[in-house]
Write a protein that holds these residues in place. Sequence first.
Motif, PDB file in Angstrom:
ATOM      1  N   ASP A  82     -13.918  -6.602   1.757  1.00 14.06           N
ATOM      2  CA  ASP A  82     -13.674  -7.335   3.053  1.00 14.06           C
ATOM      3  C   ASP A  82     -13.071  -8.716   2.953  1.00 14.06           C
ATOM      4  OD1 ASP A  82     -14.485  -5.290   4.614  1.00 14.06           O
ATOM      5  OD2 ASP A  82     -16.537  -5.856   4.536  1.00 14.06           O
ATOM      6  N   LEU A  83     -11.766  -9.073   3.048  1.00 16.24           N
ATOM      7  CA  LEU A  83     -11.113 -10.034   3.236  1.00 16.24           C
ATOM      8  C   LEU A  83     -11.755 -11.045   4.707  1.00 16.24           C
ATOM      9  CD1 LEU A  83      -9.213 -11.959   1.618  1.00 16.24           C
ATOM     10  CD2 LEU A  83      -7.200 -10.795   3.086  1.00 16.24           C
ATOM     11  N   LEU A  84     -12.087 -12.065   4.402  1.00 16.27           N
ATOM     12  CA  LEU A  84     -12.851 -12.718   5.349  1.00 16.27           C
ATOM     13  C   LEU A  84     -11.668 -13.786   5.755  1.00 16.27           C
ATOM     14  CD1 LEU A  84     -16.330 -13.357   4.073  1.00 16.27           C
ATOM     15  CD2 LEU A  84     -15.352 -11.407   5.389  1.00 16.27           C
ATOM     16  N   THR A  92     -10.609  -5.023   5.639  1.00 18.13           N
ATOM     17  CA  THR A  92     -10.999  -4.124   4.838  1.00 18.13           C
ATOM     18  C   THR A  92      -9.961  -3.873   3.978  1.00 18.13           C
ATOM     19  OG1 THR A  92     -13.309  -3.429   6.017  1.00 18.13           O
ATOM     20  CG2 THR A  92     -12.357  -2.075   4.152  1.00 18.13           C
ATOM     21  N   CYS A  93      -9.810  -4.145   2.580  1.00 18.94           N
ATOM     22  CA  CYS A  93      -8.725  -3.914   1.790  1.00 18.94           C
ATOM     23  C   CYS A  93      -9.009  -2.966   0.500  1.00 18.94           C
ATOM     24  CB  CYS A  93      -8.020  -5.084   1.406  1.00 18.94           C
ATOM     25  SG  CYS A  93      -7.599  -6.264   2.505  1.00 18.94           S
ATOM     26  N   ALA A  94      -8.196  -2.342   0.014  1.00 19.59           N
ATOM     27  CA  ALA A  94      -8.390  -1.629  -1.273  1.00 19.59           C
ATOM     28  C   ALA A  94      -7.290  -2.027  -2.134  1.00 19.59           C
ATOM     29  CB  ALA A  94      -8.559  -0.208  -0.929  1.00 19.59           C
ATOM     30  N   LYS A  95      -7.385  -2.224  -3.544  1.00 15.78           N
ATOM     31  CA  LYS A  95      -6.323  -2.729  -4.349  1.00 15.78           C
ATOM     32  C   LYS A  95      -6.551  -2.022  -5.813  1.00 15.78           C
ATOM     33  CE  LYS A  95      -5.126  -6.896  -4.073  1.00 15.78           C
ATOM     34  NZ  LYS A  95      -4.128  -7.821  -4.072  1.00 15.78           N
ATOM     35  N   LEU A  96      -5.644  -1.494  -5.974  1.00 18.76           N
ATOM     36  CA  LEU A  96      -5.419  -0.769  -7.428  1.00 18.76           C
ATOM     37  C   LEU A  96      -4.746  -1.691  -8.445  1.00 18.76           C
ATOM     38  CD1 LEU A  96      -6.129   1.549  -9.396  1.00 18.76           C
ATOM     39  CD2 LEU A  96      -3.922   2.636  -8.664  1.00 18.76           C
ATOM     40  N   LEU A  97      -5.227  -2.174  -9.235  1.00 19.97           N
ATOM     41  CA  LEU A  97      -4.712  -3.387 -10.175  1.00 19.97           C
ATOM     42  C   LEU A  97      -4.761  -2.520 -11.607  1.00 19.97           C
ATOM     43  CD1 LEU A  97      -6.943  -6.496  -9.275  1.00 19.97           C
ATOM     44  CD2 LEU A  97      -4.319  -5.943  -8.658  1.00 19.97           C
ATOM     45  N   THR A  98      -3.373  -2.623 -12.179  1.00 16.32           N
ATOM     46  CA  THR A  98      -2.827  -1.927 -13.401  1.00 16.32           C
ATOM     47  C   THR A  98      -2.789  -3.247 -14.387  1.00 16.32           C
ATOM     48  OG1 THR A  98      -1.917  -0.084 -12.332  1.00 16.32           O
ATOM     49  CG2 THR A  98      -1.474  -0.586 -14.523  1.00 16.32           C
ATOM     50  N   MET A  99      -3.444  -2.926 -15.471  1.00 16.00           N
ATOM     51  CA  MET A  99      -3.465  -4.265 -16.143  1.00 16.00           C
ATOM     52  C   MET A  99      -3.112  -3.800 -17.848  1.00 16.00           C
ATOM     53  SD  MET A  99      -6.840  -6.136 -15.268  1.00 16.00           S
ATOM     54  CE  MET A  99      -7.302  -5.871 -13.761  1.00 16.00           C
ATOM     55  N   GLN A 100      -2.599  -5.096 -18.743  1.00 13.77           N
ATOM     56  CA  GLN A 100      -2.099  -4.634 -19.917  1.00 13.77           C
ATOM     57  C   GLN A 100      -2.461  -5.836 -20.559  1.00 13.77           C
ATOM     58  OE1 GLN A 100       1.839  -3.414 -20.662  1.00 13.77           O
ATOM     59  NE2 GLN A 100       1.745  -3.292 -22.715  1.00 13.77           N
ATOM     60  N   ASP A 101      -3.083  -6.107 -21.689  1.00 19.28           N
ATOM     61  CA  ASP A 101      -3.254  -7.388 -22.396  1.00 19.28           C
ATOM     62  C   ASP A 101      -3.921  -8.109 -21.437  1.00 19.28           C
ATOM     63  OD1 ASP A 101      -2.069  -6.161 -24.748  1.00 19.28           O
ATOM     64  OD2 ASP A 101      -0.071  -6.956 -23.984  1.00 19.28           O
ATOM     65  N   ARG A 105      -0.402  -6.353 -14.221  1.00 20.01           N
ATOM     66  CA  ARG A 105       0.992  -5.798 -14.192  1.00 20.01           C
ATOM     67  C   ARG A 105       1.485  -5.213 -12.968  1.00 20.01           C
ATOM     68  NH1 ARG A 105       3.180  -5.525 -19.434  1.00 20.01           N
ATOM     69  NH2 ARG A 105       5.043  -5.069 -18.396  1.00 20.01           N
ATOM     70  N   ARG A 106       0.606  -4.591 -12.058  1.00 20.20           N
ATOM     71  CA  ARG A 106       1.025  -3.875 -11.009  1.00 20.20           C
ATOM     72  C   ARG A 106      -0.235  -4.022 -10.234  1.00 20.20           C
ATOM     73  NH1 ARG A 106       3.304   1.934  -9.794  1.00 20.20           N
ATOM     74  NH2 ARG A 106       3.963   1.214  -7.675  1.00 20.20           N
ATOM     75  N   ASP A 107       0.171  -4.448  -8.945  1.00 17.62           N
ATOM     76  CA  ASP A 107      -1.131  -4.779  -7.747  1.00 17.62           C
ATOM     77  C   ASP A 107      -0.518  -3.714  -6.518  1.00 17.62           C
ATOM     78  OD1 ASP A 107      -2.214  -5.298  -5.485  1.00 17.62           O
ATOM     79  OD2 ASP A 107      -2.265  -7.448  -5.811  1.00 17.62           O
ATOM     80  N   ARG A 108      -1.280  -2.717  -6.242  1.00 19.13           N
ATOM     81  CA  ARG A 108      -1.117  -1.849  -5.169  1.00 19.13           C
ATOM     82  C   ARG A 108      -2.141  -2.000  -3.865  1.00 19.13           C
ATOM     83  NH1 ARG A 108       0.322   3.844  -7.991  1.00 19.13           N
ATOM     84  NH2 ARG A 108      -0.747   2.786  -9.785  1.00 19.13           N
ATOM     85  N   LEU A 109      -1.864  -2.697  -2.892  1.00 23.73           N
ATOM     86  CA  LEU A 109      -2.769  -2.641  -1.702  1.00 23.73           C
ATOM     87  C   LEU A 109      -2.681  -2.037  -0.698  1.00 23.73           C
ATOM     88  CD1 LEU A 109      -4.739  -4.949  -0.636  1.00 23.73           C
ATOM     89  CD2 LEU A 109      -2.668  -6.086   0.388  1.00 23.73           C
ATOM     90  N   ILE A 110      -3.835  -1.774  -0.176  1.00 25.80           N
ATOM     91  CA  ILE A 110      -3.719  -0.590   1.034  1.00 25.80           C
ATOM     92  C   ILE A 110      -4.607  -1.469   2.056  1.00 25.80           C
ATOM     93  CG2 ILE A 110      -4.501   1.454   2.091  1.00 25.80           C
ATOM     94  CD1 ILE A 110      -2.184   1.933   0.100  1.00 25.80           C
ATOM     95  N   PHE A 111      -4.311  -1.642   3.135  1.00 24.61           N
ATOM     96  CA  PHE A 111      -5.284  -1.998   4.386  1.00 24.61           C
ATOM     97  C   PHE A 111      -4.356  -1.503   5.738  1.00 24.61           C
ATOM     98  CE2 PHE A 111      -2.575  -5.579   3.967  1.00 24.61           C
ATOM     99  CZ  PHE A 111      -2.289  -6.254   5.298  1.00 24.61           C
TER     100      PHE A 111
END
Length: 122
Positions: A82-84, A92-101, A105-111
């Motif tokens: 929950d982003l205040l 209310t947010c959902a975020k898929l973060l893809t990482m390397q090292d 590297r990638r941020d996919r946000l849904i709200f």
Amino acid sequence: MPQDATVVDIARAFTEAWTRGNIDAAASFVAEDVVFDGPLGHVDGKEAYMEGLKGLVRMLGVTGVQVISAYGDTTEALIMYDLLTERFGSLTCAKLLTMQDGKIRRDRLIFDSHRIRQPQGS
């Protein structure tokens, strides 16, 4: 962040940093070639991404975050929170973060952006 930090640890630390207005700390978790996709747009590159986060914090009057849940594996973290905000209350947010090292590297946000897209006063 410790070297043995998991992607979930990084996702939480990143989210807590930018939602507290500590953009410099948040930037330390972001790769130069980050790609963002969300309901309000697409951004390529760290500089544009961080400027977008700064603008979002200002525009919404972000006051903090309440993490609902966070899961991950070795390369991705899914964090729901929950982003205040001062302007729109809790989003209310959902975020898929893809990482390397250890970097995002990638941020996919849904709200649900309905309240944000409405003319003021509606």
